[in-house]
Enzyme design. Structure first.
Site, PDB file in Angstrom:
ATOM      1  N   ASN A   1       0.838  -1.196   0.000  1.00  0.00           N
ATOM      2  CA  ASN A   1       0.000   0.000   0.000  1.00  0.00           C
ATOM      3  C   ASN A   1       0.872   1.244   0.000  1.00  0.00           C
ATOM      4  OD1 ASN A   1       0.637  -0.808   2.665  1.00  0.00           O
ATOM      5  ND2 ASN A   1      -1.042   0.348   3.539  1.00  0.00           N
TER       6      ASN A   1
ATOM      7  N   GLU B   1       0.406   5.179   0.704  1.00  0.00           N
ATOM      8  CA  GLU B   1      -0.498   6.223   1.190  1.00  0.00           C
ATOM      9  C   GLU B   1      -0.030   7.598   0.750  1.00  0.00           C
ATOM     10  OE1 GLU B   1      -1.046   5.594   5.412  1.00  0.00           O
ATOM     11  OE2 GLU B   1      -2.239   3.786   5.014  1.00  0.00           O
TER      12      GLU B   1
ATOM     13  N   CYS C   1      -3.988   0.681  -2.583  1.00  0.00           N
ATOM     14  CA  CYS C   1      -3.941  -0.569  -1.816  1.00  0.00           C
ATOM     15  C   CYS C   1      -2.883  -1.517  -2.396  1.00  0.00           C
ATOM     16  CB  CYS C   1      -5.281  -1.266  -1.846  1.00  0.00           C
ATOM     17  SG  CYS C   1      -6.535  -0.497  -0.811  1.00  0.00           S
TER      18      CYS C   1
ATOM     19  N   GLU D   1      -3.111  -4.713  -3.003  1.00  0.00           N
ATOM     20  CA  GLU D   1      -3.653  -5.625  -4.022  1.00  0.00           C
ATOM     21  C   GLU D   1      -3.745  -4.919  -5.372  1.00  0.00           C
ATOM     22  OE1 GLU D   1      -4.867  -4.820  -1.097  1.00  0.00           O
ATOM     23  OE2 GLU D   1      -6.154  -6.351  -0.237  1.00  0.00           O
TER      24      GLU D   1
ATOM     25  N   CYS E   1     -10.255  -4.866   0.494  1.00  0.00           N
ATOM     26  CA  CYS E   1     -11.359  -3.903   0.577  1.00  0.00           C
ATOM     27  C   CYS E   1     -12.279  -4.066  -0.627  1.00  0.00           C
ATOM     28  CB  CYS E   1     -10.814  -2.472   0.656  1.00  0.00           C
ATOM     29  SG  CYS E   1     -10.252  -1.813  -0.933  1.00  0.00           S
TER      30      CYS E   1
ATOM     31  N   CYS F   1     -10.767  -3.217  -4.064  1.00  0.00           N
ATOM     32  CA  CYS F   1      -9.797  -4.230  -4.525  1.00  0.00           C
ATOM     33  C   CYS F   1     -10.501  -5.496  -4.985  1.00  0.00           C
ATOM     34  CB  CYS F   1      -8.789  -4.538  -3.430  1.00  0.00           C
ATOM     35  SG  CYS F   1      -7.596  -3.201  -3.256  1.00  0.00           S
TER      36      CYS F   1
HETATM   37  N1  THU Z   1      -5.296  -1.401   2.493  1.00  0.00           N
HETATM   38  C1  THU Z   1      -4.758  -2.228   1.557  1.00  0.00           C
HETATM   39  O1  THU Z   1      -3.625  -2.046   1.113  1.00  0.00           O
HETATM   40  N2  THU Z   1      -5.527  -3.265   1.126  1.00  0.00           N
HETATM   41  C2  THU Z   1      -6.788  -3.527   1.566  1.00  0.00           C
HETATM   42  O2  THU Z   1      -7.469  -4.372   1.008  1.00  0.00           O
HETATM   43  C3  THU Z   1      -7.302  -2.818   2.735  1.00  0.00           C
HETATM   44  C4  THU Z   1      -6.624  -1.536   3.033  1.00  0.00           C
HETATM   45  C5  THU Z   1      -4.490  -0.264   2.945  1.00  0.00           C
HETATM   46  C6  THU Z   1      -5.034   1.056   2.508  1.00  0.00           C
HETATM   47  C7  THU Z   1      -4.462   1.970   3.556  1.00  0.00           C
HETATM   48  O3  THU Z   1      -3.151   2.345   3.159  1.00  0.00           O
HETATM   49  C8  THU Z   1      -4.344   1.103   4.795  1.00  0.00           C
HETATM   50  O4  THU Z   1      -4.463  -0.227   4.349  1.00  0.00           O
HETATM   51  C9  THU Z   1      -5.421   1.372   5.834  1.00  0.00           C
HETATM   52  O5  THU Z   1      -6.677   1.352   5.280  1.00  0.00           O
END
Ligand code: THU
Length: 150
Positions: free
Chosen positions: A46, A48, A57, A59, A90, A93
């Site tokens: 991920n 940010e 994300c 994935e 999520c 994704c």
């Molecule tokens: N996140 C992912 O990388 N994948 C997911 O399926 C759920 C959330 C990340 C997004 C964000 O950077 C952190 O987790 C918190 O939500």
């Protein structure tokens, strides 16, 4: 790929290692993904951003990376999060994964161990896919939109 396939162990370790590359200074929730394709393993973490909605994300990152390499034949995906509860992909994704592989097994990993294997189809039932979209738009234009109401 079945849940007892020996390839999961390596894929899980790969996803877990990927968490270290994650850029998550805001949530501090580090996620790593390792996508096994017929051509190789595509990984993602991920990423940010100070502008929160721009977060990418793990994935989505792994899928984009695979597609950019021309690797579209997905075999299995491992997603590593912190525990104790293994994080599931999520909603966004799930949709991104459904575009390429509805039957893709997704392994939820904590501490480099697969805790659960679940398919994209199970994660996202009644999936909206490209099949709903006509290449010839007219065929699917709703009547109400096509004909002005009197
Ligand atoms: N996140 C992912 O990388 N994948 C997911 O399926 C759920 C959330 C990340 C997004 C964000 O950077 C952190 O987790 C918190 O939500």
């Amino acid at each position: 790929m079945k849940a007892d396939d020996p390839r999961w162990a390596r894929l899980a370790r790969s996803a877990e290692r990927m968490r270290a590359r994650s850029h998550a200074p805001y949530s501090r929730y580090h996620v790593g993904a390792a996508l096994l394709t017929t051509r190789g393993v595509s990984r993602g973490c991920n990423v940010e951003n100070a502008s929160y909605p721009l977060c990418i994300c793990a994935e989505a990152n792994a899928v984009a990376h695979a597609v950019a390499r021309g690797w579209r034949d997905f075999t299995a995906l491992a997603v590593a999060t912190e525990g104790p509860m293994p994080g599931a992909p999520c909603g966004a994704c799930r949709q991104i994964l459904a575009e390429f592989a509805l039957d893709l097994p997704v392994g939820l990993v904590v501490g480099a161990e697969v805790r659960r294997v679940i398919s994209v189809r199970e994660l996202l039932p009644l999936t909206f896919t490209g099949e709903y979209l006509s290449t010839d738009g007219a065929a699917h234009t709703p009547r109400a939109a096509a004909e002005p109401r009197r």
